[in-house]
Design a protein around this motif. Structure first.
Motif, PDB file in Angstrom:
ATOM      1  N   MET A 161       0.845  -1.211   0.000  1.00  0.00           N
ATOM      2  CA  MET A 161       0.000   0.000   0.000  1.00  0.00           C
ATOM      3  C   MET A 161       0.871   1.247   0.000  1.00  0.00           C
ATOM      4  O   MET A 161       1.759   1.376   0.847  1.00  0.00           O
ATOM      5  CB  MET A 161      -0.836   0.008   1.281  1.00  0.00           C
ATOM      6  N   VAL A 162       0.611   2.143  -0.919  1.00  0.00           N
ATOM      7  CA  VAL A 162       1.389   3.384  -1.018  1.00  0.00           C
ATOM      8  C   VAL A 162       0.438   4.571  -0.961  1.00  0.00           C
ATOM      9  O   VAL A 162      -0.564   4.607  -1.678  1.00  0.00           O
ATOM     10  CB  VAL A 162       2.184   3.389  -2.348  1.00  0.00           C
ATOM     11  N   LEU A 163       0.744   5.496  -0.088  1.00  0.00           N
ATOM     12  CA  LEU A 163      -0.080   6.709   0.021  1.00  0.00           C
ATOM     13  C   LEU A 163       0.853   7.901   0.171  1.00  0.00           C
ATOM     14  O   LEU A 163       1.712   7.912   1.059  1.00  0.00           O
ATOM     15  CB  LEU A 163      -0.981   6.597   1.266  1.00  0.00           C
ATOM     16  N   ASP A 164       0.697   8.882  -0.715  1.00  0.00           N
ATOM     17  CA  ASP A 164       1.489  10.095  -0.557  1.00  0.00           C
ATOM     18  C   ASP A 164       0.853  10.915   0.575  1.00  0.00           C
ATOM     19  O   ASP A 164      -0.354  11.188   0.531  1.00  0.00           O
ATOM     20  CB  ASP A 164       1.509  10.899  -1.861  1.00  0.00           C
ATOM     21  N   HIS A 165       1.631  11.230   1.595  1.00  0.00           N
ATOM     22  CA  HIS A 165       1.097  11.932   2.767  1.00  0.00           C
ATOM     23  C   HIS A 165       2.250  12.685   3.427  1.00  0.00           C
ATOM     24  O   HIS A 165       3.370  12.152   3.478  1.00  0.00           O
ATOM     25  CB  HIS A 165       0.491  10.906   3.745  1.00  0.00           C
ATOM     26  N   PRO A 166       2.016  13.890   3.951  1.00  0.00           N
ATOM     27  CA  PRO A 166       3.127  14.633   4.575  1.00  0.00           C
ATOM     28  C   PRO A 166       3.717  13.917   5.789  1.00  0.00           C
ATOM     29  O   PRO A 166       4.890  14.104   6.104  1.00  0.00           O
ATOM     30  CB  PRO A 166       2.493  15.973   4.970  1.00  0.00           C
ATOM     31  N   ASP A 167       2.937  13.093   6.481  1.00  0.00           N
ATOM     32  CA  ASP A 167       3.470  12.395   7.657  1.00  0.00           C
ATOM     33  C   ASP A 167       3.568  10.888   7.349  1.00  0.00           C
ATOM     34  O   ASP A 167       2.637  10.114   7.584  1.00  0.00           O
ATOM     35  CB  ASP A 167       2.557  12.647   8.870  1.00  0.00           C
ATOM     36  N   PHE A 260      -2.841   7.104  -4.210  1.00  0.00           N
ATOM     37  CA  PHE A 260      -2.953   5.890  -3.396  1.00  0.00           C
ATOM     38  C   PHE A 260      -2.881   4.699  -4.347  1.00  0.00           C
ATOM     39  O   PHE A 260      -3.628   4.644  -5.327  1.00  0.00           O
ATOM     40  CB  PHE A 260      -4.303   5.891  -2.670  1.00  0.00           C
ATOM     41  N   THR A 261      -1.961   3.773  -4.091  1.00  0.00           N
ATOM     42  CA  THR A 261      -1.867   2.584  -4.953  1.00  0.00           C
ATOM     43  C   THR A 261      -1.690   1.326  -4.095  1.00  0.00           C
ATOM     44  O   THR A 261      -1.227   1.391  -2.962  1.00  0.00           O
ATOM     45  CB  THR A 261      -0.669   2.661  -5.939  1.00  0.00           C
ATOM     46  N   ILE A 262      -2.070   0.218  -4.682  1.00  0.00           N
ATOM     47  CA  ILE A 262      -1.878  -1.071  -4.000  1.00  0.00           C
ATOM     48  C   ILE A 262      -1.745  -2.171  -5.060  1.00  0.00           C
ATOM     49  O   ILE A 262      -2.482  -2.174  -6.049  1.00  0.00           O
ATOM     50  CB  ILE A 262      -3.036  -1.347  -3.003  1.00  0.00           C
TER      51      ILE A 262
END
Ligand SMILES: C[S@@+](CC[C@H](N)C(=O)[O-])C[C@H]1O[C@@H](n2cnc3c(N)ncnc32)[C@H](O)[C@@H]1O
Length: 280
Positions: A161-167, A260-262
């Motif tokens: 699971m990949v999510l671009d997020h500042p934290d 968001f990718t998976i």
């Protein structure tokens, strides 16, 4: 601390089972999921006229695609332990004029109650990651498939699971931590080839595909919200941190920079003829 709880183990015992029916339909309608499903069915080599069983059919998202694929001469059987999901699946198939080719029944994947060698193909899509005995289900899929027929399984792998997020540290705590507590086999995707080999299938192939969402669809929003709620419930993060995490996601989406990718892994194998026998 609450016990490990994967809602898909017992949908009908959840406080609001209909919510899962809505989620599965919303997920199935997204462009990325529609593409994943069709590619997987092509990869399995399903032909018009085939008799196919789908285990863990849910609301029948895949079964309806299958019914169109096998055509008027074909037949699809969807099995699921949830009465609520099967009721929805029957209604939707009827509404789409497909009920003549699809039968749904309540049942469990490890004991299908069909004779051996009955189907041309047996499938389970995003099911094995949610069950305690995935091997028993794969063996049952192989048992009901005829020699020369196809067994196909597909699952996402939560380790991808990949999510671009500042934290990013908080993101890992929520996604990995909550995933491990709400999904029985979070790394199921990568194990599918091994499961087919263990069940005695031959010519086992793997197709890796990626689900991607750049708009924060309703189903991704619901998945991420449930992950955040679970992380709070299990004491992995505080309620304020979880709310802030979700708010940052919504801001990214509003700015058109949500990613968001998976990974989804599909595996297919052929049931061998019994020694001395021939497959058709
Ligand atoms: C995430 S849903 C996937 C539904 C559908 N395949 C789809 O892709 O929309 C998982 C499904 O597995 C079903 N399930 C749970 N335990 C099962 C079991 N032991 N045998 C068969 N299906 C099971 C659940 O009821 C649920 O419908």
């Amino acid at each position: 601390m609450p016990a490990h709880a994967d809602p898909y183990l017992a949908i009908d015992r959840q406080p609001d089972p209909e919510q899962y029916a809505s989620f599965l339909e919303a997920r199935g309608r997204t462009r990325s999921q529609t593409r994943l499903r069709r590619r997987f069915l092509r990869f399995c080599g399903i032909r018009p006229g085939w008799d196919v069983i789908e285990v863990g059919a849910g609301t029948g998202v895949l079964a309806r695609d299958l019914a169109r694929l096998v055509g008027r001469r074909g037949r699809v059987t969807g099995v699921d332990p949830s009465r609520v999901l099967i009721t929805t699946a029957l209604r939707l198939a009827r509404e789409q004029g497909l009920d003549g080719r699809i039968a749904f029944r309540v049942g469990t994947g490890a004991r299908l109650g069909f004779p051996a060698n009955r189907f041309d193909c047996a499938l389970a899509v995003t099911v094995l990651l949610h069950v305690h005995q995935p091997g028993a289900i794969v063996r049952e899929l192989a048992r009901v498939t005829r020699a020369g027929g196809v067994v196909g399984i597909q699952d996402q792998d939560l380790g991808s699971m990949v999510l671009d997020h500042p934290d990013q540290a908080l993101t890992r705590r929520i996604l990995d931590g909550a995933g491990a507590r709400t999904v029985v086999n979070p790394w199921s995707g990568r194990a599918l080839v091994g499961r087919l080999v263990e069940a005695g299938l031959t010519k086992v192939r793997l197709a890796t595909d990626v689900f991607q969402d750049t708009t924060l669809t309703e189903s991704t929003h619901s998945t991420l919200t449930r992950r955040a709620e679970t992380a709070v419930r299990f004491g992995l993060v505080g309620a304020r941190a979880a709310t802030g995490w979700l708010a940052a996601i919504e801001r990214l989406a509003a700015q058109g920079r949500f990613v968001f990718t998976i990974n989804f892994y599909g595996a297919a194998g052929i049931k061998p003829a019994p020694s001395g026998g021939r497959s058709r």
